[in-house]
Write a protein that holds these residues in place. Structure first.
Motif, PDB file in Angstrom:
ATOM      1  N   LEU A   1      82.399 -64.209  27.417  1.00 53.16           N
ATOM      2  CA  LEU A   1      83.258 -64.098  26.233  1.00 53.16           C
ATOM      3  C   LEU A   1      83.570 -62.654  25.860  1.00 53.16           C
ATOM      4  CD1 LEU A   1      82.203 -66.908  23.725  1.00 53.16           C
ATOM      5  CD2 LEU A   1      83.953 -66.918  25.491  1.00 53.16           C
ATOM      6  N   LYS A   2      82.593 -61.777  25.936  1.00 53.07           N
ATOM      7  CA  LYS A   2      82.839 -60.386  25.536  1.00 53.07           C
ATOM      8  C   LYS A   2      83.904 -59.730  26.403  1.00 53.07           C
ATOM      9  CE  LYS A   2      78.417 -59.374  23.302  1.00 53.07           C
ATOM     10  NZ  LYS A   2      77.181 -58.550  23.322  1.00 53.07           N
ATOM     11  N   LEU A   3      83.926 -60.056  27.675  1.00 55.34           N
ATOM     12  CA  LEU A   3      84.956 -59.533  28.570  1.00 55.34           C
ATOM     13  C   LEU A   3      86.327 -60.081  28.195  1.00 55.34           C
ATOM     14  CD1 LEU A   3      83.118 -59.786  32.017  1.00 55.34           C
ATOM     15  CD2 LEU A   3      83.566 -57.723  30.690  1.00 55.34           C
ATOM     16  N   ASN A   4      86.358 -61.390  27.886  1.00 51.27           N
ATOM     17  CA  ASN A   4      87.627 -62.020  27.496  1.00 51.27           C
ATOM     18  C   ASN A   4      88.129 -61.469  26.160  1.00 51.27           C
ATOM     19  OD1 ASN A   4      87.684 -63.692  29.785  1.00 51.27           O
ATOM     20  ND2 ASN A   4      86.432 -65.247  28.773  1.00 51.27           N
ATOM     21  N   MET A   5      87.208 -61.265  25.225  1.00 49.55           N
ATOM     22  CA  MET A   5      87.604 -60.732  23.913  1.00 49.55           C
ATOM     23  C   MET A   5      88.082 -59.286  24.024  1.00 49.55           C
ATOM     24  SD  MET A   5      84.880 -62.358  21.163  1.00 49.55           S
ATOM     25  CE  MET A   5      83.396 -62.116  22.153  1.00 49.55           C
ATOM     26  N   ALA A   6      87.507 -58.544  24.959  1.00 53.09           N
ATOM     27  CA  ALA A   6      87.913 -57.153  25.140  1.00 53.09           C
ATOM     28  C   ALA A   6      89.339 -57.049  25.664  1.00 53.09           C
ATOM     29  CB  ALA A   6      86.952 -56.453  26.093  1.00 53.09           C
ATOM     30  N   SER A   7      89.733 -58.004  26.494  1.00 55.95           N
ATOM     31  CA  SER A   7      91.078 -57.987  27.069  1.00 55.95           C
ATOM     32  C   SER A   7      92.098 -58.727  26.209  1.00 55.95           C
ATOM     33  CB  SER A   7      91.063 -58.589  28.479  1.00 55.95           C
ATOM     34  OG  SER A   7      90.610 -59.932  28.441  1.00 55.95           O
TER      35      SER A   7
END
Length: 426
Positions: free
Chosen positions: A273-279
């Protein structure tokens, strides 16, 4: 006086002998009652005089097979009941069949050239078709071997039965992988059956003769709900990936949760999720998610990863069963897609079946709760034993046929210990 003593001795010996015979007769009767429905599939390769043996291993498995425990049953089960205690002996019958095929050297290789092989389809012809027909006859999927080299309707029916027993997609196409599977040595089939007989002995005691239970067999991707000794419900499932395996354990289902929140595990938040939220700054909103006390959860709704309902049973692995919006995944033969939880194709129907005798939860109320915006929990009045098992060989209660399933987590290669006896799959 001496003659009188001899007469008494003869009478005593006769009495002891008759008592021994009576006791053995009684034991046979008990075994017959518990295991009356055996493999009735006609086979030309099993001696007509052969019968299942009630071994010490089987006695250990069948915890309640003595006369006293049978008398204490408040509700005697019908002969066709789905007793897990019978699986050991059913597999033993299958073992006898395959050992006899091996002794008679009936398991012949299907000759193909892997480099030039093309998928076989109905009405194709060739020597390989004839060999496949012979194999399906030996394996019990065909009642007779016509020796025909044409892939006709008779062979089509045998192929479907074969694929059903092996947990494959039900179609008529035979690929190179299917032929390679058929060409596996019969010694491997025998080892698989032996290994799964040992696994039967690990089934928890409270489930051995249970008349109500839910069982999920990971390799077959199937759920079975048995109620009052009869099959009440079945459904396809998908399970954990190879790097996030669904655990093997037993528990008791005590809750059904409608319109559930999905409380995202911290590992998924950190790794995904953190990767998805960052992008994508709108990622949480677009996926109907929200922060909740430092955690992320997905709100109820049709797009929720848990679907419309989940089923809870205490366990240390945080594994549960639930609905899923990803219905397209059920079309695959190998269904290892989750983070460890069990995704049920017909979860909504399962909820209705579990609660159908609960007057407090009529069908209309269940449907309303499933499609609500608020999470609603139902505490089951009658808790259901559940077993998440791993069987790569299993005899069907309905047909008496042995099914073989893919060793999805490669557990058949691990050592299985039975006291001083080791069963190892290479």
């Amino acid at each position: 006086m001496r003659h009188f003593n001899i007469t008494l001795l003869i009478i005593a010996i006769g009495f002891l002998f008759s008592s021994f015979c009576f006791e053995n007769k009684g034991r046979k009767s008990i075994v017959g009652n518990l295991y009356s429905k055996e493999n009735t599939n006609p086979e030309n390769f099993i001696d007509s005089t052969s019968s299942a043996t009630f071994s010490k291993s089987s006695l250990k498995t069948v915890q309640n097979s003595n006369p006293d425990s049978i008398k204490n049953e408040t509700k005697p089960l019908k002969k066709e009941a789905y007793l897990l205690s019978r699986q050991y002996d059913k597999l033993q019958l299958a073992l006898e069949k395959y050992e006899k095929i091996e002794r008679k050297k009936l398991w012949k290789k299907i000759d193909i050239d892997s480099a030039t092989f093309k998928d076989l389809k109905p009405f194709d012809s060739g020597v390989a078709v004839k060999q496949i027909r012979e194999r399906l006859f030996i394996d019990g999927d065909l009642k007779k071997d016509s020796k025909s080299t044409i892939y006709n309707e008779e062979l089509m029916a045998g192929v479907l039965n074969y694929k059903k027993r092996y947990g494959l997609a039900l179609n008529y196409k035979l690929t190179l992988d299917h032929i390679k599977q058929m060409n596996e040595p019969i010694s491997e089939r025998i080892k698989t059956i032996q290994l799964n007989m040992e696994r039967c002995r690990l089934i928890p005691e409270n489930l051995i003769n249970a008349s109500d239970y839910i069982m999920v067999n990971i390799p077959s991707y199937r759920l079975l709900y048995v109620k009052n000794g009869h099959s009440e419900f079945t459904s396809d499932v998908f399970v954990g990936t190879k790097w996030s395996e669904t655990e093997i354990f037993s528990s008791t289902m005590d809750k059904v949760v409608f319109s559930p929140y999905w409380n995202v595990p911290q590992s998924i938040i950190d790794n995904e999720l953190k990767l998805n939220m960052a992008s994508n700054k709108n990622y949480l909103e677009e996926h109907n998610m929200e922060w909740n006390g430092g955690k992320v959860r997905q709100k109820p709704g049709p797009k929720n990863s848990l679907g419309l309902v989940k089923f809870l049973f205490p366990n240390p692995f945080d594994i549960y069963m639930h609905d899923t919006p990803a219905k397209s995944l059920f079309q695959f033969e190998q269904r290892t897609f989750s983070h460890g939880c069990i995704n049920i194709k017909e979860a909504k129907k399962l909820a209705h079946v579990i609660l159908k005798d609960d007057a407090d939860w009529p069908s209309e109320k269940i449907d309303l709760a499933m499609n609500g915006e608020i999470e609603t929990t139902c505490i089951l009045k009658n808790k259901i034993p559940i077993y998440i098992g791993y069987f790569t060989a299993w005899v069907s209660e309905d047909t008496g046929e042995v099914n073989f399933f893919s060793d999805v987590y490669e557990k058949d290669k691990e050592k299985e210990v039975d006291g001083s006896k080791n069963v190892v799959m290479e």
